[in-house]
Motif scaffolding. Structure first.
Motif, PDB file in Angstrom:
ATOM      1  N   LEU A 141      -2.479  88.106  77.778  1.00 18.92           N
ATOM      2  CA  LEU A 141      -1.800  89.281  77.229  1.00 18.92           C
ATOM      3  C   LEU A 141      -0.415  88.970  76.662  1.00 18.92           C
ATOM      4  CD1 LEU A 141      -2.844  92.206  79.597  1.00 18.92           C
ATOM      5  CD2 LEU A 141      -3.024  92.169  77.107  1.00 18.92           C
ATOM      6  N   MET A 142       0.313  88.029  77.285  1.00 20.54           N
ATOM      7  CA  MET A 142       1.680  87.782  76.813  1.00 20.54           C
ATOM      8  C   MET A 142       1.706  87.235  75.396  1.00 20.54           C
ATOM      9  SD  MET A 142       0.844  84.639  77.552  1.00 20.54           S
ATOM     10  CE  MET A 142       0.727  84.519  79.314  1.00 20.54           C
ATOM     11  N   ALA A 143       0.598  86.680  74.916  1.00 24.16           N
ATOM     12  CA  ALA A 143       0.581  86.092  73.577  1.00 24.16           C
ATOM     13  C   ALA A 143       0.248  87.112  72.495  1.00 24.16           C
ATOM     14  CB  ALA A 143      -0.419  84.936  73.521  1.00 24.16           C
ATOM     15  N   THR A 154      -1.963  92.813  67.556  1.00 22.87           N
ATOM     16  CA  THR A 154      -1.583  93.534  68.781  1.00 22.87           C
ATOM     17  C   THR A 154      -2.766  93.660  69.740  1.00 22.87           C
ATOM     18  OG1 THR A 154      -2.116  95.712  67.882  1.00 22.87           O
ATOM     19  CG2 THR A 154       0.120  94.906  67.512  1.00 22.87           C
ATOM     20  N   GLY A 155      -3.890  93.042  69.382  1.00 24.46           N
ATOM     21  CA  GLY A 155      -5.069  93.128  70.233  1.00 24.46           C
ATOM     22  C   GLY A 155      -5.399  91.811  70.909  1.00 24.46           C
ATOM     23  N   VAL A 156      -6.350  91.874  71.837  1.00 23.30           N
ATOM     24  CA  VAL A 156      -6.931  90.660  72.421  1.00 23.30           C
ATOM     25  C   VAL A 156      -8.379  90.603  71.946  1.00 23.30           C
ATOM     26  CG1 VAL A 156      -7.631  89.504  74.557  1.00 23.30           C
ATOM     27  CG2 VAL A 156      -5.436  90.709  74.445  1.00 23.30           C
ATOM     28  N   LEU A 157      -8.755  89.442  71.402  1.00 23.58           N
ATOM     29  CA  LEU A 157     -10.110  89.271  70.890  1.00 23.58           C
ATOM     30  C   LEU A 157     -11.035  88.783  72.000  1.00 23.58           C
ATOM     31  CD1 LEU A 157     -11.874  89.239  68.245  1.00 23.58           C
ATOM     32  CD2 LEU A 157     -11.420  86.770  68.183  1.00 23.58           C
ATOM     33  N   PHE A 158     -12.090  89.557  72.286  1.00 19.15           N
ATOM     34  CA  PHE A 158     -13.161  89.119  73.189  1.00 19.15           C
ATOM     35  C   PHE A 158     -14.321  88.722  72.303  1.00 19.15           C
ATOM     36  CE2 PHE A 158     -11.887  90.207  77.556  1.00 19.15           C
ATOM     37  CZ  PHE A 158     -10.694  90.866  77.285  1.00 19.15           C
ATOM     38  N   GLN A 159     -14.697  87.455  72.312  1.00 18.19           N
ATOM     39  CA  GLN A 159     -15.647  86.946  71.336  1.00 18.19           C
ATOM     40  C   GLN A 159     -16.532  85.879  71.974  1.00 18.19           C
ATOM     41  OE1 GLN A 159     -15.112  85.475  66.808  1.00 18.19           O
ATOM     42  NE2 GLN A 159     -13.920  84.342  68.274  1.00 18.19           N
ATOM     43  N   ALA A 168      -8.862  85.828  73.638  1.00 16.72           N
ATOM     44  CA  ALA A 168      -7.782  85.113  72.961  1.00 16.72           C
ATOM     45  C   ALA A 168      -6.787  86.093  72.377  1.00 16.72           C
ATOM     46  CB  ALA A 168      -8.342  84.223  71.854  1.00 16.72           C
ATOM     47  N   ALA A 169      -5.521  85.682  72.333  1.00 19.69           N
ATOM     48  CA  ALA A 169      -4.477  86.492  71.718  1.00 19.69           C
ATOM     49  C   ALA A 169      -3.467  85.583  71.054  1.00 19.69           C
ATOM     50  CB  ALA A 169      -3.782  87.356  72.767  1.00 19.69           C
ATOM     51  N   THR A 170      -2.912  86.049  69.945  1.00 15.99           N
ATOM     52  CA  THR A 170      -1.850  85.292  69.276  1.00 15.99           C
ATOM     53  C   THR A 170      -0.930  86.245  68.538  1.00 15.99           C
ATOM     54  OG1 THR A 170      -1.303  83.588  67.649  1.00 15.99           O
ATOM     55  CG2 THR A 170      -3.267  84.896  67.205  1.00 15.99           C
ATOM     56  N   ASP A 171       0.358  85.933  68.570  1.00 17.29           N
ATOM     57  CA  ASP A 171       1.329  86.696  67.767  1.00 17.29           C
ATOM     58  C   ASP A 171       1.791  85.853  66.588  1.00 17.29           C
ATOM     59  OD1 ASP A 171       2.922  84.824  68.940  1.00 17.29           O
ATOM     60  OD2 ASP A 171       4.108  86.219  70.126  1.00 17.29           O
ATOM     61  N   ALA A 193      -3.847  95.440  73.242  1.00 18.27           N
ATOM     62  CA  ALA A 193      -3.207  94.866  74.434  1.00 18.27           C
ATOM     63  C   ALA A 193      -2.669  95.972  75.335  1.00 18.27           C
ATOM     64  CB  ALA A 193      -2.075  93.919  74.019  1.00 18.27           C
ATOM     65  N   THR A 194      -2.168  97.052  74.737  1.00 15.12           N
ATOM     66  CA  THR A 194      -1.636  98.151  75.559  1.00 15.12           C
ATOM     67  C   THR A 194      -2.722  98.713  76.474  1.00 15.12           C
ATOM     68  OG1 THR A 194      -2.070  99.586  73.688  1.00 15.12           O
ATOM     69  CG2 THR A 194       0.196  98.881  73.985  1.00 15.12           C
ATOM     70  N   ALA A 195      -3.949  98.880  75.941  1.00 13.12           N
ATOM     71  CA  ALA A 195      -5.043  99.382  76.770  1.00 13.12           C
ATOM     72  C   ALA A 195      -5.390  98.383  77.869  1.00 13.12           C
ATOM     73  CB  ALA A 195      -6.270  99.659  75.907  1.00 13.12           C
ATOM     74  N   LEU A 196      -5.302  97.089  77.547  1.00 14.30           N
ATOM     75  CA  LEU A 196      -5.664  96.069  78.530  1.00 14.30           C
ATOM     76  C   LEU A 196      -4.644  95.976  79.664  1.00 14.30           C
ATOM     77  CD1 LEU A 196      -7.105  93.430  76.075  1.00 14.30           C
ATOM     78  CD2 LEU A 196      -8.389  94.775  77.757  1.00 14.30           C
TER      79      LEU A 196
END
Lengths: 363, 363
Positions: A141-143, A154-159, A168-171, A193-196
């Motif tokens: 989440l921090m990424a 702003t999301g996390v990809l579940f793939q 995975a997440a990236t800014d 990410a906010t929902a997660l």
């Protein structure tokens, strides 16, 4: 609506649900929780229109009904009550709450005005272990970005890739990827990410499985008696896997906790330079160096003995390096990099299910 | 200046001293700590001109000297170092800090510019137990005013009456008084509450005696190797003892923790009315009631069984009632009051060394 519940159960349900209610929004009813009899249970629900959380709890139901009342007040009130039985009784749009010592009336708003998120119909469904999902969220989440100008980041990809589910997440400055579990279904979900962060909260104490249900628009996480529904983010996620380096000119293997310590201390001297530190690996002396200069304050050099292959140096944001190291599990880690302009990778020194990538600063 | 100290000792000294250093003041050197060799010890000191704290620690001294360096940076830096020996070496106005893993340079400012508070000469001196002083400060400090327009009320009065030392504070809405100890000397000291918050911090772990030394202008608290000097407040403190009621038309004796609970819960409904609650004692039914109304939110009635003498009711600020109850030690307490306009007194139901008085609100 008239029923009896225990203070413990109602307090726990409100603790899970009420934080989603928002007292500062433009729609006043969103600061309320919905109380609703469903069969022989009480459903407690709140929403901010992006996500909705509901929790069901056992109740001794006398009459049906539903009502919304201010979430914060009800939560603080129930939290302050002694353990034992609470009687809830609806009187038009007022909720009467009675215990041995208390007689209270809370003014509410009709349940008909409460917005309901559309149901997920005919979606895909799969399960995963709650502790594994919790760990994954803590690690990625921090990424995720908090910059709304590029919503996909702003999301996390579940793939799924080749039958394995990754999160995975990236800014675009850093990237975190966690290998979750083998999965037969093909999955590609971009979840805010906010929902997660709320998912993390509701699965915190859950030991069993989480059920995930989704269609093209929404995803639902179900943990025991608690459900969370969130809208998915639309758009194409960047093909981040291309960014993961597969070989390194310079690597160092060392204890993660020691690298955290010297990076934290060095970062004190990096405040004037926006967190910039120089990390150098020197193979002949088998050492890693972190150098930070604050022109006004002074300077700092910190060093550790490491298992080094190749020599080189790279400029990083110390905050990102600390975040990445703290997200890892492994005791012994490898830091690897190529040229000054290419990504640095942190991973366990042994085979690991987590990797963290940081883009260098210009030096 | 060149010396060796242990990380543990220097870290502890900086933890006690550095918080007084102020980074937002107009005089930049006040954000520094003074390091100074005194004999075979290192003295670490900071001041904000109202108070000064210094701490001495054992050191292996090679050469004398003194220097000031930024307090926050030095504290964070030393706190991050591993335990073990640290070498400090002065190089003109720079401080070199060396350990096994670190080589740092912190830029400082000459010690000559550091303001020193005048010494207390020929003052009176007495001792008291640190745990007793700590308890007293925890019990009276919340009643001191933070309104600088009446400076005397921002202090705590330490005063002997008939050979007994009392500590008292009042902001004119409430009053707390603690009986401390028998004392031969006549004492009347008005000490700023802000300084006493720092006293509380430095005596927190101290088990032995505190030495108090004072003249007309200043007071010094000495706990082992730590000293705090504060300026006294000038002016006449109100004769608060006249306000302490000696008899009551209505009293209730009950468990303190239960009254705290129902007051906290009731205060949730008192937000719209600036914390106003009505406390009623009813002798025939042997009960105490707390009533709170929030016109928009609803209302709450809470009740407890008590040992009641006389019946009556009074309007109070729930925040002050909670503060007062939480400051007390006694398990069973007495709440006593007379008319609606006279002070309410909280005290232990048995003989006690602490009392707390709250002025009623107009109802």
């Amino acid at each position: 609506m008239k029923l009896k519940v225990t203070q413990e159960n109602l307090n726990k349900a409100l603790g899970l649900v009420a934080r989603v209610a928002n007292t500062r929004g433009t729609l006043p009813i969103l600061s309320n929780v919905l109380l609703k009899i469903e069969g022989n249970r009480l459903s407690v629900a709140a929403t901010n229109l992006d996500i909705a959380i509901s929790c069901q709890l056992g109740a001794q139901v006398q009459t049906e009904g539903s009502l919304t009342v201010p979430a914060r007040l009800l939560q603080d009130f129930v939290n302050g009550l002694p353990s034992g039985v609470i009687e809830l009784e609806q009187d038009d749009q007022r909720l009467k709450i009675t215990t041995d010592s208390y007689k209270s009336v809370i003014n509410g708003v009709s349940a008909e005005e409460f917005p309901v998120m559309p149901a997920i119909e005919g979606g895909t469904s799969w399960k995963m272990s709650a502790p594994l999902l919790k760990k994954a969220l803590q690690q990625v989440l921090m990424a995720a970005s908090s910059d709304e100008s590029r919503p996909v980041l702003t999301g996390v990809l579940f793939q799924t890739v080749d039958g394995v589910l990754y999160a995975a997440a990236t800014d675009s400055y850093r990237l975190a990827e966690k290998r979750l579990t083998e999965l037969k279904q093909e999955v590609k979900l971009l979840i805010p990410a906010t929902a997660l962060h709320d998912v993390l909260r509701i699965i915190n104490d859950h030991e069993g499985d989480i059920t995930v249900v989704h269609d093209d628009q929404q995803v639902q996480f179900r943990a025991g008696d608690v459900e969370l529904v969130a809208r998915l983010i639309e758009g194409n996620y960047p093909d981040y896997r291309k960014l993961i380096p597969t070989s390194f000119a310079t690597t160092a293997v060392l204890a993660r906790s020691e690298l955290v310590n010297i990076t934290k201390v060095s970062s004190l001297f990096a405040r004037e330079s926006a967190g910039s530190i120089v990390v150098s690996v020197d193979e002949p002396s088998e050492s890693i160096w972190i150098h930070a200069v604050a022109s006004q304050l002074g300077e700092n050099n910190a060093t550790l003995k490491v298992d080094a292959k190749g020599s080189g140096s790279i400029t990083l944001n110390s905050r990102y390096l600390i975040d990445g190291l703290q997200a890892m599990d492994a005791k012994m880690i490898q830091i690897g990099f190529n040229g000054k302009l290419e990504a640095v990778m942190l991973a366990g020194s042994e085979a690991d299910d987590y990797l963290h990538i940081i883009m260098p600063l210009k030096s």
